[in-house]
Write a protein that holds these residues in place. Structure first.
Motif, mmCIF file in Angstrom:
data_model
loop_
_atom_site.group_PDB
_atom_site.id
_atom_site.type_symbol
_atom_site.label_atom_id
_atom_site.label_comp_id
_atom_site.label_asym_id
_atom_site.label_seq_id
_atom_site.Cartn_x
_atom_site.Cartn_y
_atom_site.Cartn_z
ATOM 1 N N ILE A 81 0.897 -1.046 0.151
ATOM 2 C CA ILE A 81 -0.026 -0.018 0.225
ATOM 3 C C ILE A 81 0.932 1.373 -0.179
ATOM 4 C CG2 ILE A 81 -1.517 1.359 1.521
ATOM 5 C CD1 ILE A 81 -3.045 -1.480 2.476
ATOM 6 N N ALA A 82 1.891 1.172 0.793
ATOM 7 C CA ALA A 82 2.932 2.369 0.893
ATOM 8 C C ALA A 82 3.479 2.496 -0.480
ATOM 9 C CB ALA A 82 3.905 2.136 1.877
ATOM 10 N N LEU A 83 3.929 1.589 -1.020
ATOM 11 C CA LEU A 83 4.444 1.590 -2.409
ATOM 12 C C LEU A 83 3.598 2.314 -3.559
ATOM 13 C CD1 LEU A 83 6.735 -1.618 -2.567
ATOM 14 C CD2 LEU A 83 7.548 0.664 -2.602
ATOM 15 N N GLN A 84 2.102 2.030 -3.387
ATOM 16 C CA GLN A 84 1.264 2.150 -4.326
ATOM 17 C C GLN A 84 1.121 3.953 -4.152
ATOM 18 O OE1 GLN A 84 0.843 0.399 -6.814
ATOM 19 N NE2 GLN A 84 2.154 -0.893 -5.665
ATOM 20 N N LEU A 85 1.218 4.081 -2.917
ATOM 21 C CA LEU A 85 0.875 5.400 -2.346
ATOM 22 C C LEU A 85 2.121 6.687 -3.027
ATOM 23 C CD1 LEU A 85 -0.612 7.781 -0.973
ATOM 24 C CD2 LEU A 85 0.563 7.064 1.186
ATOM 25 N N VAL A 86 3.267 6.130 -2.874
ATOM 26 C CA VAL A 86 4.377 6.763 -3.393
ATOM 27 C C VAL A 86 4.143 6.937 -4.833
ATOM 28 C CG1 VAL A 86 6.678 6.839 -3.674
ATOM 29 C CG2 VAL A 86 5.949 6.180 -1.614
ATOM 30 N N HIS A 87 3.998 5.875 -5.612
ATOM 31 C CA HIS A 87 3.772 5.872 -7.046
ATOM 32 C C HIS A 87 2.804 6.778 -7.510
ATOM 33 C CE1 HIS A 87 4.132 4.480 -11.181
ATOM 34 N NE2 HIS A 87 2.692 4.354 -11.108
ATOM 35 N N CYS A 88 1.524 6.797 -6.743
ATOM 36 C CA CYS A 88 0.327 7.530 -7.212
ATOM 37 C C CYS A 88 0.971 9.248 -7.149
ATOM 38 C CB CYS A 88 -0.839 7.246 -6.334
ATOM 39 S SG CYS A 88 -2.269 8.122 -6.576
ATOM 40 N N ILE A 89 1.557 9.568 -5.876
ATOM 41 C CA ILE A 89 1.777 10.883 -5.661
ATOM 42 C C ILE A 89 3.204 11.423 -6.488
ATOM 43 C CG2 ILE A 89 2.518 12.269 -3.639
ATOM 44 C CD1 ILE A 89 0.767 10.664 -1.921
ATOM 45 N N VAL A 90 4.194 10.673 -6.701
ATOM 46 C CA VAL A 90 5.518 10.976 -7.055
ATOM 47 C C VAL A 90 5.525 10.611 -8.530
ATOM 48 C CG1 VAL A 90 7.973 10.656 -6.700
ATOM 49 C CG2 VAL A 90 6.243 10.702 -4.849
ATOM 50 N N ALA A 91 5.275 9.442 -9.049
ATOM 51 C CA ALA A 91 5.666 9.159 -10.491
ATOM 52 C C ALA A 91 5.470 10.291 -11.541
ATOM 53 C CB ALA A 91 5.013 8.094 -10.993
ATOM 54 N N VAL A 92 4.429 11.017 -11.706
ATOM 55 C CA VAL A 92 4.287 11.882 -12.659
ATOM 56 C C VAL A 92 5.007 13.125 -12.571
ATOM 57 C CG1 VAL A 92 2.675 13.524 -13.993
ATOM 58 C CG2 VAL A 92 2.090 11.188 -13.444
ATOM 59 N N PRO A 93 5.132 13.940 -11.240
ATOM 60 C CA PRO A 93 5.743 14.915 -11.145
ATOM 61 C C PRO A 93 7.195 14.599 -11.188
ATOM 62 C CG PRO A 93 4.314 14.657 -9.518
ATOM 63 C CD PRO A 93 4.182 13.659 -10.262
ATOM 64 N N LEU A 94 7.760 13.558 -10.851
ATOM 65 C CA LEU A 94 9.283 13.165 -10.877
ATOM 66 C C LEU A 94 9.500 13.108 -12.228
ATOM 67 C CD1 LEU A 94 11.953 12.542 -9.692
ATOM 68 C CD2 LEU A 94 11.291 10.183 -9.188
ATOM 69 N N ASN A 95 8.903 12.011 -13.098
ATOM 70 C CA ASN A 95 9.283 11.869 -14.324
ATOM 71 C C ASN A 95 9.217 13.354 -15.397
ATOM 72 O OD1 ASN A 95 9.293 9.323 -14.324
ATOM 73 N ND2 ASN A 95 7.235 8.881 -14.693
ATOM 74 N N ASP A 96 8.277 14.156 -14.737
ATOM 75 C CA ASP A 96 8.404 15.640 -15.568
ATOM 76 C C ASP A 96 9.766 16.227 -15.072
ATOM 77 O OD1 ASP A 96 6.786 17.929 -16.926
ATOM 78 O OD2 ASP A 96 7.605 18.839 -14.850
ATOM 79 N N ALA A 97 10.127 16.169 -13.931
ATOM 80 C CA ALA A 97 11.373 16.918 -13.543
ATOM 81 C C ALA A 97 12.583 16.220 -14.292
ATOM 82 C CB ALA A 97 11.485 16.822 -11.983
ATOM 83 N N LEU A 98 12.566 14.839 -14.193
ATOM 84 C CA LEU A 98 13.740 14.168 -14.730
ATOM 85 C C LEU A 98 14.125 14.443 -16.206
ATOM 86 C CD1 LEU A 98 13.310 10.719 -13.253
ATOM 87 C CD2 LEU A 98 15.097 12.260 -12.804
ATOM 88 N N VAL A 99 13.126 15.051 -17.031
ATOM 89 C CA VAL A 99 13.042 15.338 -18.425
ATOM 90 C C VAL A 99 13.223 16.964 -18.461
ATOM 91 C CG1 VAL A 99 12.198 13.400 -19.372
ATOM 92 C CG2 VAL A 99 10.893 15.527 -19.008
ATOM 93 N N GLY A 100 13.553 17.496 -17.438
ATOM 94 C CA GLY A 100 13.643 18.748 -17.533
ATOM 95 C C GLY A 100 12.389 19.800 -17.582
ATOM 96 N N GLY A 101 11.376 19.247 -17.167
ATOM 97 C CA GLY A 101 10.074 19.988 -17.043
ATOM 98 C C GLY A 101 9.955 20.694 -15.741
ATOM 99 N N GLU A 102 9.146 21.725 -15.806
ATOM 100 C CA GLU A 102 8.888 22.667 -14.739
ATOM 101 C C GLU A 102 7.371 22.803 -14.153
ATOM 102 O OE1 GLU A 102 10.592 26.474 -15.252
ATOM 103 O OE2 GLU A 102 12.820 25.564 -15.167
ATOM 104 N N SER A 103 6.739 21.693 -14.669
ATOM 105 C CA SER A 103 5.370 21.804 -14.432
ATOM 106 C C SER A 103 4.807 21.596 -13.033
ATOM 107 C CB SER A 103 4.311 20.673 -15.230
ATOM 108 O OG SER A 103 4.894 20.682 -16.570
ATOM 109 N N TYR A 104 5.594 20.909 -11.938
ATOM 110 C CA TYR A 104 5.231 20.887 -10.862
ATOM 111 C C TYR A 104 6.412 21.631 -9.876
ATOM 112 C CZ TYR A 104 2.416 17.461 -12.642
ATOM 113 O OH TYR A 104 1.517 16.640 -13.548
ATOM 114 N N ALA A 105 7.167 22.495 -10.551
ATOM 115 C CA ALA A 105 8.231 23.395 -9.758
ATOM 116 C C ALA A 105 7.520 24.287 -8.650
ATOM 117 C CB ALA A 105 8.636 24.259 -10.727
ATOM 118 N N GLY A 106 6.181 24.879 -8.891
ATOM 119 C CA GLY A 106 5.624 25.526 -7.819
ATOM 120 C C GLY A 106 4.830 25.008 -6.952
#
Length: 204
Positions: free
Chosen positions: A158-183
């Motif tokens: 459950i904890a792993l699914q929570l992390v994936h649900c919350i972190v995956a999309v913003p982190l992937n955006d940041a890894l490719v240089g995106g700033e969609s979740y910088a603010g």
């Protein structure tokens, strides 16, 4: 003797901090031991006496980054209100995880881990030590389960699914240089939607 040990520890910290900045801003391949030596005003021999290779130095950088975040998380959880609900505390810890994973320095190191995976794989690999971050999250999941706020089941899963649900999309955006979740506003909006999805599921 104690003064000499303190001076050695201070020099080691200075080297690691200089290397952290260079690795984070330039990447692994573009950073040399010579550059680290110049930045922290230390001789190459001084660095090599402590770290036999650039790979070993990068390992020390990752260890320091991890230890500093563990300390921050411990302080954050210690300050959580004891009279709050277990689910509310889990929500606050999960929100901390989002910010921690989007820290620019950690994003840079994760990018290095992706692009230099073959090089890093040739170095010493960490043992099967426990993940202190997941231990904290799992403990809060279990507290929420005991309170009846979350369904029973494998708390680690459950904890792993929570992390994936919350972190995956913003982190992937940041890894490719995106700033969609910088603010903060964008992160708050994402977290609100992800947290609701975690609690309610995607079923109609």
């Amino acid at each position: 003797m104690a003064e000499r040990k303190t001076a050695r520890d201070d020099n080691t910290l200075r080297i690691v901090e200089a290397a952290s900045e260079l690795f984070a801003t330039q990447g692994y391949a573009a950073t040399s031991v010579e550059q680290v030596a110049a930045k922290c005003s230390a001789g190459k021999d001084t660095i090599y006496r402590r770290f036999p290779s650039k790979l070993a130095l990068f390992g020390a950088v990752l260890e320091q980054a991890r230890d500093s975040r563990v300390t921050l998380l411990a302080g954050f959880t210690a300050a959580l209100p004891k009279d709050g609900s277990p689910l509310g505390r889990l929500q606050q810890v999960a929100r901390w995880f989002l910010d921690a994973n989007l820290d620019p320095e950690l994003v840079a190191f994760k990018r290095i881990a992706m692009t230099e995976s073959q090089v890093l794989a040739s170095g010493p690999q960490p043992g099967s030590q426990k993940d202190p971050f997941m231990e904290v999250l799992v403990s809060h999941v279990e507290a929420a389960q005991e309170a009846g706020a979350i369904a029973p089941g494998d708390s680690l899963f459950i904890a792993l699914q929570l992390v994936h649900c919350i972190v995956a999309v913003p982190l992937n955006d940041a890894l490719v240089g995106g700033e969609s979740y910088a603010g903060k506003a964008a992160r708050d909006a994402h977290f609100k939607a992800a947290w609701a999805l975690f609690l309610e599921g995607a079923a109609a």
